[in-house]
Design a protein around this motif. Sequence first.
Motif, PDB file in Angstrom:
ATOM      1  N   VAL A 292     -75.254  42.112  21.237  1.00 59.44           N
ATOM      2  CA  VAL A 292     -76.013  43.201  20.583  1.00 59.44           C
ATOM      3  C   VAL A 292     -77.402  43.123  20.390  1.00 59.44           C
ATOM      4  O   VAL A 292     -78.153  41.880  20.278  1.00 59.44           O
ATOM      5  CB  VAL A 292     -75.425  43.172  19.114  1.00 59.44           C
ATOM      6  N   GLY A 293     -78.235  44.117  20.980  1.00 63.15           N
ATOM      7  CA  GLY A 293     -79.656  44.027  20.865  1.00 63.15           C
ATOM      8  C   GLY A 293     -80.171  43.949  22.410  1.00 63.15           C
ATOM      9  O   GLY A 293     -79.441  44.237  23.266  1.00 63.15           O
ATOM     10  N   PRO A 294     -81.267  43.501  22.387  1.00 56.72           N
ATOM     11  CA  PRO A 294     -81.921  43.630  23.746  1.00 56.72           C
ATOM     12  C   PRO A 294     -81.196  42.604  24.431  1.00 56.72           C
ATOM     13  O   PRO A 294     -80.840  41.484  24.136  1.00 56.72           O
ATOM     14  CB  PRO A 294     -83.411  43.134  23.386  1.00 56.72           C
ATOM     15  N   PRO A 295     -81.282  42.427  25.865  1.00 64.06           N
ATOM     16  CA  PRO A 295     -80.743  41.650  26.705  1.00 64.06           C
ATOM     17  C   PRO A 295     -81.489  40.285  27.137  1.00 64.06           C
ATOM     18  O   PRO A 295     -82.235  40.244  28.023  1.00 64.06           O
ATOM     19  CB  PRO A 295     -80.343  42.391  28.262  1.00 64.06           C
ATOM     20  N   ILE A 296     -81.571  39.604  25.966  1.00 63.56           N
ATOM     21  CA  ILE A 296     -82.241  38.342  26.067  1.00 63.56           C
ATOM     22  C   ILE A 296     -81.377  36.985  26.498  1.00 63.56           C
ATOM     23  O   ILE A 296     -80.534  37.069  25.430  1.00 63.56           O
ATOM     24  CB  ILE A 296     -83.095  37.999  25.004  1.00 63.56           C
ATOM     25  N   HIS A 297     -81.572  36.553  27.359  1.00 63.06           N
ATOM     26  CA  HIS A 297     -80.874  34.973  27.521  1.00 63.06           C
ATOM     27  C   HIS A 297     -81.160  34.066  26.447  1.00 63.06           C
ATOM     28  O   HIS A 297     -82.064  33.629  26.256  1.00 63.06           O
ATOM     29  CB  HIS A 297     -81.111  34.624  29.015  1.00 63.06           C
ATOM     30  N   VAL A 298     -79.985  33.558  26.134  1.00 62.32           N
ATOM     31  CA  VAL A 298     -79.922  32.437  25.035  1.00 62.32           C
ATOM     32  C   VAL A 298     -79.179  31.249  25.679  1.00 62.32           C
ATOM     33  O   VAL A 298     -78.123  31.296  25.764  1.00 62.32           O
ATOM     34  CB  VAL A 298     -79.378  32.933  23.662  1.00 62.32           C
ATOM     35  N   ARG A 299     -79.820  30.203  25.813  1.00 63.80           N
ATOM     36  CA  ARG A 299     -79.139  29.154  26.431  1.00 63.80           C
ATOM     37  C   ARG A 299     -78.650  28.145  25.314  1.00 63.80           C
ATOM     38  O   ARG A 299     -78.931  28.274  24.224  1.00 63.80           O
ATOM     39  CB  ARG A 299     -80.179  28.094  27.078  1.00 63.80           C
ATOM     40  N   LEU A 300     -77.480  27.454  25.942  1.00 59.63           N
ATOM     41  CA  LEU A 300     -76.836  26.727  24.911  1.00 59.63           C
ATOM     42  C   LEU A 300     -77.492  25.286  24.639  1.00 59.63           C
ATOM     43  O   LEU A 300     -78.314  24.914  25.531  1.00 59.63           O
ATOM     44  CB  LEU A 300     -75.396  26.252  25.380  1.00 59.63           C
ATOM     45  N   VAL A 301     -77.258  24.607  23.544  1.00 56.20           N
ATOM     46  CA  VAL A 301     -78.286  23.513  23.327  1.00 56.20           C
ATOM     47  C   VAL A 301     -77.419  22.212  23.740  1.00 56.20           C
ATOM     48  O   VAL A 301     -76.004  22.203  23.527  1.00 56.20           O
ATOM     49  CB  VAL A 301     -78.512  23.373  21.650  1.00 56.20           C
ATOM     50  N   ASN A 302     -78.199  21.288  24.271  1.00 56.84           N
ATOM     51  CA  ASN A 302     -77.463  20.115  24.865  1.00 56.84           C
ATOM     52  C   ASN A 302     -77.546  19.058  23.697  1.00 56.84           C
ATOM     53  O   ASN A 302     -78.244  18.695  23.133  1.00 56.84           O
ATOM     54  CB  ASN A 302     -78.309  19.323  25.995  1.00 56.84           C
ATOM     55  N   THR A 303     -76.078  19.106  23.076  1.00 56.85           N
ATOM     56  CA  THR A 303     -75.913  18.214  22.019  1.00 56.85           C
ATOM     57  C   THR A 303     -76.204  16.810  22.218  1.00 56.85           C
ATOM     58  O   THR A 303     -76.794  16.058  21.332  1.00 56.85           O
ATOM     59  CB  THR A 303     -74.542  18.216  21.517  1.00 56.85           C
ATOM     60  N   ASP A 304     -75.899  16.288  23.270  1.00 58.20           N
ATOM     61  CA  ASP A 304     -76.213  14.685  23.633  1.00 58.20           C
ATOM     62  C   ASP A 304     -77.818  14.508  23.311  1.00 58.20           C
ATOM     63  O   ASP A 304     -78.277  13.572  23.201  1.00 58.20           O
ATOM     64  CB  ASP A 304     -75.590  14.384  24.917  1.00 58.20           C
ATOM     65  N   GLU A 305     -78.501  15.466  24.236  1.00 58.78           N
ATOM     66  CA  GLU A 305     -79.915  15.426  24.031  1.00 58.78           C
ATOM     67  C   GLU A 305     -80.377  15.417  22.761  1.00 58.78           C
ATOM     68  O   GLU A 305     -81.310  14.545  22.158  1.00 58.78           O
ATOM     69  CB  GLU A 305     -80.591  16.505  24.971  1.00 58.78           C
TER      70      GLU A 305
END
Length: 199
Positions: A115-128
């Motif tokens: 929903v909203g503008p087509p902006i890519h959101v990456r997943l967070v590396n939990t181990d990092e």
Amino acid sequence: MLMTERKPRQQSFTSWIDQQIADAENRGVFDNLPGAGKPLNIKPTGDGDFGQAWIRDYARREGVTPEEFLPTPLKLRREIEQLTEIVGEMRSEAEVRETFGDLNRRIIEWRRIPVGPPIHVRLVNTDEMVARWRAAQAAKATRAPAPGAQPAPEAQPAPRAQAAPQKGARPVRRHTWLRRLRHRPPRSAQLGTNRQGRR
């Protein structure tokens, strides 16, 4: 008639909404509202958009932060930045994994129905993030004093110098009462003398 009731089919939306407002006015729903009778603090900027000015005034009065108006992908990005900055302040590794695991879950939910503008959101590396937390804890441990270490002794104030006696002043004799006790006869001798004097 309440607002939750369905609109009759033979009635238009405009007339139905007007009727709801009129019924609410008759019931006194709008009486004694905050700011009643006062002008709205709407001052549009150079664009002259009164709608945007009203939103800014509403946010100021209700204490709404500007981030609340961001679309979902930008909110998620902002949350990633904020949590990454404070990861070292979290209490445990389990809290780090739980926090970023919940964030990744919400990112995946938004990807399914964006929903909203087509902006890519990456997943967070939990181990990092866990590695960052461990590094922050190690840095805190090096700065903290070792257990059992004695704190540095506090500086003792310098002894106060005694003032020189003034000319003509009578010297102070210390411990004179000790000398008197040493040269004082025993109490038994004093009692014998008193008894002889009475006889």
